[in-house]
Design an enzyme around this catalytic site. Structure first.
Site, mmCIF file in Angstrom:
data_model
loop_
_atom_site.group_PDB
_atom_site.id
_atom_site.type_symbol
_atom_site.label_atom_id
_atom_site.label_comp_id
_atom_site.label_asym_id
_atom_site.label_seq_id
_atom_site.Cartn_x
_atom_site.Cartn_y
_atom_site.Cartn_z
ATOM 1 N N TYR A 176 0.859 -1.183 0.000
ATOM 2 C CA TYR A 176 0.000 0.000 0.000
ATOM 3 C C TYR A 176 0.894 1.231 0.000
ATOM 4 C CZ TYR A 176 -3.246 3.578 1.821
ATOM 5 O OH TYR A 176 -3.992 4.712 2.003
ATOM 6 N N ASP A 212 9.335 2.638 -0.941
ATOM 7 C CA ASP A 212 8.352 3.353 -0.131
ATOM 8 C C ASP A 212 8.631 3.025 1.335
ATOM 9 O OD1 ASP A 212 4.689 3.464 0.062
ATOM 10 O OD2 ASP A 212 6.302 4.386 1.254
ATOM 11 N N LYS A 233 5.079 9.333 8.388
ATOM 12 C CA LYS A 233 4.958 8.803 9.752
ATOM 13 C C LYS A 233 6.054 9.350 10.686
ATOM 14 C CE LYS A 233 2.610 4.745 7.878
ATOM 15 N NZ LYS A 233 1.241 4.749 8.427
HETATM 16 P P1 KE4 Z 1 -0.391 8.475 4.599
HETATM 17 O O1 KE4 Z 1 -0.986 9.198 3.417
HETATM 18 O O2 KE4 Z 1 -1.421 7.666 5.347
HETATM 19 O O3 KE4 Z 1 0.425 9.378 5.512
HETATM 20 O O4 KE4 Z 1 0.694 7.422 4.034
HETATM 21 C C1 KE4 Z 1 0.286 6.492 3.060
HETATM 22 C C2 KE4 Z 1 1.237 5.310 3.104
HETATM 23 C C3 KE4 Z 1 2.218 5.199 2.141
HETATM 24 N N1 KE4 Z 1 3.094 4.171 2.142
HETATM 25 C C4 KE4 Z 1 3.041 3.218 3.111
HETATM 26 C C5 KE4 Z 1 4.027 2.095 3.079
HETATM 27 C C6 KE4 Z 1 2.058 3.287 4.126
HETATM 28 O O5 KE4 Z 1 2.023 2.321 5.081
HETATM 29 C C7 KE4 Z 1 1.137 4.350 4.131
HETATM 30 C C8 KE4 Z 1 0.033 4.462 5.179
HETATM 31 N N2 KE4 Z 1 -0.110 3.343 6.063
HETATM 32 C C9 KE4 Z 1 -1.422 3.161 6.632
HETATM 33 C C10 KE4 Z 1 -1.353 1.981 7.599
HETATM 34 N N3 KE4 Z 1 -1.174 0.723 6.952
HETATM 35 C C11 KE4 Z 1 -1.937 4.400 7.290
HETATM 36 C C12 KE4 Z 1 -3.164 4.217 8.130
HETATM 37 C C13 KE4 Z 1 -4.326 4.965 7.590
HETATM 38 O O6 KE4 Z 1 -4.470 5.031 6.349
HETATM 39 O O7 KE4 Z 1 -5.103 5.477 8.422
#
Ligand code: KE4
Length: 454
Positions: free
Chosen positions: A157, A252, A280
């Site tokens: 993701y 990523d 994060k």
């Molecule tokens: P954000 O847009 O949520 O800050 O980041 C997206 C993203 C991009 N790349 C990786 C590897 C990620 O894990 C994420 C976001 N992770 C999720 C949890 N699996 C965020 C939780 C959520 O969407 O509320």
């Protein structure tokens, strides 16, 4: 995909009337009552807990229940909640204002910290989320190479950018199909989706499309199908094939950056990507993402180059202060050996707890990221745990069993990820005693889950 349990999860005995009322109110105002679906408990049934506060390794919900927090805001809170150094840094920045829409020296300071931590990053651009980081990195790779196609992997993701909300097509190495309404076929067709950890598929895809592939984007250690630590030859194949075909390799590291090592997953595997996306931890719990890499690539970004990317709150002073303090603390106190030791104890204990309950399971862990995959059948009936190496094996997990495990742990004050397909995170604030308490709760809960099924 996650299959929400039909029956009420095993244990929901604690009084959660205030969360229940808060959720009913939120559902009238916000789609699904949450501002991100990951929080909605859809994969475990029941209703989300509304949190009042966090401190160190603990969260307190609005009904007053205190939990050991293994979500950590889905990764950012490696120092635990309200770390004094981070709070002080935010307070200090706050005294000077919240947002200027003009450059500040603090942004250059954080950029220097990122570049110092991750040698493959020669230049970096800050944005406000991991999604913005990956979206921008993809656009940059396409702009710099003049190519349209990108390649991603099932179970990875990368945020909710349209070109990344794409599922595998009908056959391997096929063009993607949208996996969300609103993503057009026109967008999805330029995204190839392969099985993670499959070198032959990767080679096939480059043989067929190599000259059109702008970038490969991947989680170098996956957290988003549950934890999967890839085979080294898979990462090497991605590096070699992108090099050979003039494609950009994007790691990523939104989740793994500063989590698995100060230099992220790439420090552990020793493989150098062309670009890295961050989020994060780099924002210390405030909204900040970043994308960086080879200077010759980043210099294509406006105004240095012609690839457009912008943001009102990019490099926001409060988020930069929180991120900078977090990185400084991680660099000065290097907690990774402690996190490794506690992670190893937690992983071994969870595996033994599942075995003791007669439940097939596998535990995947890297550093302070971990997943207990609860798998179908019973050990007594000949079923055994099996390795999880890709989405095809991850998705064979018993999600109903996981849902019951989740709620049994919640009722014992342990807040695990509300999905089998998410990694858990713990912080430097989690103590050895916390780990032991977690393992006692897991033994009790898994035994209860097994007994409930008999
Ligand atoms: P954000 O847009 O949520 O800050 O980041 C997206 C993203 C991009 N790349 C990786 C590897 C990620 O894990 C994420 C976001 N992770 C999720 C949890 N699996 C965020 C939780 C959520 O969407 O509320």
């Amino acid at each position: 995909m996650a299959v929400p349990p039909k029956e009420t999860p095993l244990l929901m005995s604690l009084n959660r009337s205030k969360s229940h009322a808060a959720f009913a109110r939120a559902c009238q105002l916000i789609p699904g009552g949450v501002n991100s679906p990951a929080r909605a408990f859809g994969a475990v049934g029941g209703e989300p807990l509304f949190i009042a506060s966090g401190l160190g390794q603990h969260l307190t919900d609005i009904d007053g229940h205190v939990y050991l927090d293994y979500i950590g805001s889905w990764g950012p809170m490696i120092l635990g909640h309200r770390h004094p150094r981070v709070i002080a840094a935010i307070d200090e920045a706050l005294a000077r204002g919240t947002s200027f829409g003009a450059p500040t020296e603090a942004e250059s300071g954080l950029a220097e910290q990122i570049i110092d931590a991750v040698p493959s990053i020669e230049k970096v651009r800050m944005v406000s989320s991991g999604t913005e980081a990956t979206m921008s990195a993809i656009r940059l790779a396409r702009g710099a190479t003049g190519r349209d196609r990108i390649l991603k992997f099932a179970g990875n993701y990368h945020g909710h950018g349209d070109s990344l909300l794409v599922a595998a097509g009908s056959a391997a190495a096929t063009l993607g199909v949208p996996n969300s309404p609103g993503v057009t076929a026109g967008t999805a067709k330029d995204t190839l989706v392969l099985e993670y950890n499959d070198c032959s598929q990767l080679e096939e895809a480059f043989a067929a499309h190599g000259q059109d592939i702008a970038a490969v984007i991947m989680e170098p250690v996956v957290g988003n199908m549950g934890l999967v630590d890839p085979a080294r030859e898979f990462l090497l194949a991605a590096r070699q094939l992108t090099e050979r075909h003039g494609s950009v390799l994007i790691f990523d590291e939104v989740m793994t950056g500063f989590r698995l090592a100060y230099g992220g997953a790439q420090e552990r595997c020793g493989i150098t990507p062309d670009m890295t996306t961050l989020g994060k931890i780099v924002g210390g719990g405030l909204p900040l993402g970043a994308y960086g890499g080879r200077a010759d690539l980043l210099d294509h970004v406006l105004p240095a180059g012609k690839v457009f990317q912008a943001g009102t709150l990019s490099g926001n002073p409060l988020a930069v202060a929180a991120g900078s303090a977090t990185l400084a603390e991680l660099k000065e106190h290097a907690p990774y050996a402690d996190l490794e030791r506690r992670g190893s104890r937690l992983a071994d204990g969870l595996k033994h707890a599942a075995e003791a309950a007669g439940l097939p399971a596998t535990v995947a862990r890297v550093g302070s990221m971990l997943t207990l995959f609860l798998q179908p059948g019973r050990l007594g009936d000949g079923a055994t745990g099996f390795p999880v190496v890709d989405w095809a094996t991850a998705s064979q997990s018993d999600t109903r069993r996981y849902a019951r495990f989740f709620w049994g742990m919640i009722d014992r004050g342990i807040y695990l990820p509300c999905s089998q397909f998410e990694a858990l995170f713990f912080s430097i604030a989690h103590t050895d005693a916390d780990i032991e308490r977690t393992l006692v709760a897991a033994q009790e809960t898994l035994a209860e889950v097994a007994a409930h099924e008999n």
